[in-house]
Design a protein around this motif. Sequence first.
Motif, PDB file in Angstrom:
ATOM      1  N   UNK A  61       0.819  -1.219   0.000  1.00 46.99           N
ATOM      2  CA  UNK A  61       0.000   0.000   0.000  1.00 46.99           C
ATOM      3  C   UNK A  61       0.857   1.275   0.000  1.00 46.99           C
ATOM      4  N   UNK A  62       2.154   1.142   0.314  1.00 46.06           N
ATOM      5  CA  UNK A  62       3.008   2.348   0.354  1.00 46.06           C
ATOM      6  C   UNK A  62       3.681   2.634  -0.991  1.00 46.06           C
ATOM      7  N   UNK A  63       3.563   1.668  -1.914  1.00 40.07           N
ATOM      8  CA  UNK A  63       4.367   1.798  -3.137  1.00 40.07           C
ATOM      9  C   UNK A  63       3.965   2.996  -4.003  1.00 40.07           C
ATOM     10  N   UNK A  64       2.644   3.239  -4.085  1.00 37.40           N
ATOM     11  CA  UNK A  64       2.197   4.345  -4.954  1.00 37.40           C
ATOM     12  C   UNK A  64       2.780   5.662  -4.446  1.00 37.40           C
ATOM     13  N   UNK A  65       2.719   5.876  -3.130  1.00 35.71           N
ATOM     14  CA  UNK A  65       3.250   7.143  -2.614  1.00 35.71           C
ATOM     15  C   UNK A  65       4.779   7.189  -2.733  1.00 35.71           C
ATOM     16  N   UNK A  66       5.413   6.028  -2.566  1.00 33.25           N
ATOM     17  CA  UNK A  66       6.876   6.020  -2.714  1.00 33.25           C
ATOM     18  C   UNK A  66       7.275   6.414  -4.145  1.00 33.25           C
ATOM     19  N   UNK A  67       6.507   5.909  -5.118  1.00 32.41           N
ATOM     20  CA  UNK A  67       6.806   6.282  -6.510  1.00 32.41           C
ATOM     21  C   UNK A  67       6.629   7.782  -6.722  1.00 32.41           C
ATOM     22  N   UNK A  68       5.603   8.327  -6.070  1.00 33.89           N
ATOM     23  CA  UNK A  68       5.364   9.770  -6.202  1.00 33.89           C
ATOM     24  C   UNK A  68       6.552  10.548  -5.614  1.00 33.89           C
ATOM     25  N   UNK A  69       7.007  10.095  -4.436  1.00 28.03           N
ATOM     26  CA  UNK A  69       8.157  10.748  -3.794  1.00 28.03           C
ATOM     27  C   UNK A  69       9.373  10.671  -4.723  1.00 28.03           C
ATOM     28  N   UNK A  70       9.575   9.506  -5.336  1.00 28.83           N
ATOM     29  CA  UNK A  70      10.725   9.332  -6.240  1.00 28.83           C
ATOM     30  C   UNK A  70      10.617  10.303  -7.425  1.00 28.83           C
ATOM     31  N   UNK A  71       9.396  10.400  -7.985  1.00 32.43           N
ATOM     32  CA  UNK A  71       9.216  11.317  -9.121  1.00 32.43           C
ATOM     33  C   UNK A  71       9.404  12.772  -8.708  1.00 32.43           C
ATOM     34  N   UNK A  72       8.954  13.109  -7.499  1.00 35.44           N
ATOM     35  CA  UNK A  72       9.231  14.467  -6.995  1.00 35.44           C
ATOM     36  C   UNK A  72      10.735  14.710  -6.968  1.00 35.44           C
ATOM     37  N   UNK A  73      11.472  13.711  -6.463  1.00 27.61           N
ATOM     38  CA  UNK A  73      12.937  13.823  -6.385  1.00 27.61           C
ATOM     39  C   UNK A  73      13.543  14.079  -7.761  1.00 27.61           C
ATOM     40  N   UNK A  74      13.045  13.332  -8.783  1.00 27.49           N
ATOM     41  CA  UNK A  74      13.582  13.531 -10.139  1.00 27.49           C
ATOM     42  C   UNK A  74      13.282  14.946 -10.615  1.00 27.49           C
ATOM     43  N   UNK A  75      12.019  15.370 -10.404  1.00 29.19           N
ATOM     44  CA  UNK A  75      11.640  16.721 -10.871  1.00 29.19           C
ATOM     45  C   UNK A  75      12.375  17.817 -10.104  1.00 29.19           C
ATOM     46  N   UNK A  76      12.722  17.523  -8.849  1.00 26.96           N
ATOM     47  CA  UNK A  76      13.417  18.538  -8.037  1.00 26.96           C
ATOM     48  C   UNK A  76      14.922  18.519  -8.263  1.00 26.96           C
ATOM     49  N   UNK A  77      15.358  17.628  -9.189  1.00 25.80           N
ATOM     50  CA  UNK A  77      16.772  17.628  -9.544  1.00 25.80           C
ATOM     51  C   UNK A  77      17.673  17.120  -8.414  1.00 25.80           C
ATOM     52  N   UNK A  78      17.150  16.141  -7.666  1.00 26.72           N
ATOM     53  CA  UNK A  78      17.947  15.555  -6.583  1.00 26.72           C
ATOM     54  C   UNK A  78      18.892  14.532  -7.212  1.00 26.72           C
ATOM     55  N   UNK A  79      20.176  14.768  -7.080  1.00 24.94           N
ATOM     56  CA  UNK A  79      21.146  13.974  -7.813  1.00 24.94           C
ATOM     57  C   UNK A  79      21.314  12.546  -7.261  1.00 24.94           C
ATOM     58  N   UNK A  80      21.412  11.595  -8.189  1.00 22.52           N
ATOM     59  CA  UNK A  80      21.840  10.234  -7.832  1.00 22.52           C
ATOM     60  C   UNK A  80      20.781   9.317  -7.254  1.00 22.52           C
ATOM     61  N   UNK A  81      19.502   9.759  -7.165  1.00 20.19           N
ATOM     62  CA  UNK A  81      18.523   8.877  -6.521  1.00 20.19           C
ATOM     63  C   UNK A  81      18.246   7.655  -7.387  1.00 20.19           C
ATOM     64  N   UNK A  82      17.904   6.576  -6.715  1.00 16.24           N
ATOM     65  CA  UNK A  82      17.790   5.284  -7.405  1.00 16.24           C
ATOM     66  C   UNK A  82      16.733   4.445  -6.699  1.00 16.24           C
ATOM     67  N   UNK A  83      15.875   3.784  -7.477  1.00 16.54           N
ATOM     68  CA  UNK A  83      14.943   2.811  -6.885  1.00 16.54           C
ATOM     69  C   UNK A  83      15.719   1.545  -6.577  1.00 16.54           C
TER      70      UNK A  83
END
Length: 405
Positions: free
Chosen positions: A100-122
């Motif tokens: 149940x947490x995966x959808x929000x985790x994906x959203x957080x990850x996409x926020x990170x990409x859009x915010x230009x957070x370097x090096x993040x990885x699933x």
Amino acid sequence: MKDSYDIIIVGGGIVGLASAYKLNTRYPDKKILVLEKEKEVAAHQTGHNSGVIHSGLYYKPGSYKAKNCVDGRRELVAFAKEHKIQHDICGKIVVATKESELAHMNKVFNNGLQNDVEGIEMIGPDKIKEIEPYCVGISGIWVPCTGIIDYADVARKYVELIRAKFPQSKVLTEHEVKAFEKHTDYTDVVTPKGTFSGKYIITCAGLQSDRVARLEGVKPDSAIVGFRGDYFDLSEKGLHKVKNLIYPVPNPTFPFLGVHFTRMIHGGTECGPNAVFVFKREGYNKTDFSFRDTAEALSFGGTWKFGIKHWRFAVDEYRRAFSKRLFLDRLRGLIPSLEMDDLVPGRAGVRAMALAPEGEMIDDFRIEAKGNAIHILNAPSPAATASLAIGKAVEEMATKQFNLN
Ligand SMILES: Cc1cc2nc3c(=O)[nH]c(=O)nc-3n(C[C@H](O)[C@H](O)[C@H](O)COP(=O)(O)OP(=O)(O)OC[C@H]3O[C@@H](n4cnc5c(N)ncnc54)[C@H](O)[C@@H]3O)c2cc1C
């Protein structure tokens, strides 16, 4: 004879001090005074936080938080290197333990990409184990640019630099601002130890920010409520179970990041903070009570609306505050092998959260300018990470509002 200043800043937390430092750096001849009510700077939120250099992962793209966190983090790390402030860019993982947490985790990850957070990885369960051998999760985010620091060290460095580079400016502790007396071209700022006159005023009073802004003459429609966060420390026995930083997927309804594990820069590992509504804004013990703070919070409609909407959350957090067993149960979501004697009671901090009249938590930073004053009305996490970027924003706003050029 009253001392006169170009700018008087109320509040010697990291935001007030960063604003003073940035303003004096841009305008080296200006005489700036910072007034702090406590014996030391950084006595409240700045000295009672998790000490995490946040990456900028969570925040809504385009928000002030997102931009200032990413820019502020990069500048903070460069500043810490330049001034030899102990810090460590050790990285962190955000871990989902349920489908149940995966959808929000994906959203957080996409926020990170859009915010230009370097090096993040699933990452998957094996990589989670490789990074944090005692942590169990079904999926996660690896955030290599997150770090740790002591924000009180950073605040003290701002003071040291202000005093060394701009000797006409001052940082005075044990000077509580009680009143502002307005004159045509200046404002008298009244403290029990003396009155100081300033052409321009900036307020950055953290847990007291709405009150100090009101004293100065504005009427913010939001009100500050305090949420205490209690921490446990990992005992010597439990210390090996966490290498660096482990975070849960946050509850999307609240602007808190959830109870996490944080290695501290001066040693030890903390677990927390929870988020308990407080009856005293600067109260660090579980039973602290202030009639004024409680009466004010309860006379504000937003508090009731928040309480009615989120009573379940409030009750759960309150129960957990008094039960080590419940606290442990939550931590075991991330580290199932954790045991009672792996935890010893730690310290607490209180977060200032601005509530809107409709009971919504104001998530973003909020700075307002009016006449000869600027008020920082909401500077929640990651404002410590972002302090240099917020200081720069205050400097730019002051340049325009006060016509400083
Ligand atoms: C539990 C907790 C965990 C957190 N974790 C993190 C984290 O890991 N990373 C991160 O980036 N951020 C974190 N934060 C948020 C961060 O600590 C705050 O956003 C930041 O410290 C706000 O700084 P400030 O200067 O606005 O407030 P403060 O540090 O609270 O400073 C305000 C100052 O104003 C002074 N003051 C108030 N009234 C008066 C008056 N009348 N006269 C004179 N002085 C006055 C107060 O004494 C105080 O020193 C956390 C906060 C808490 C509480």
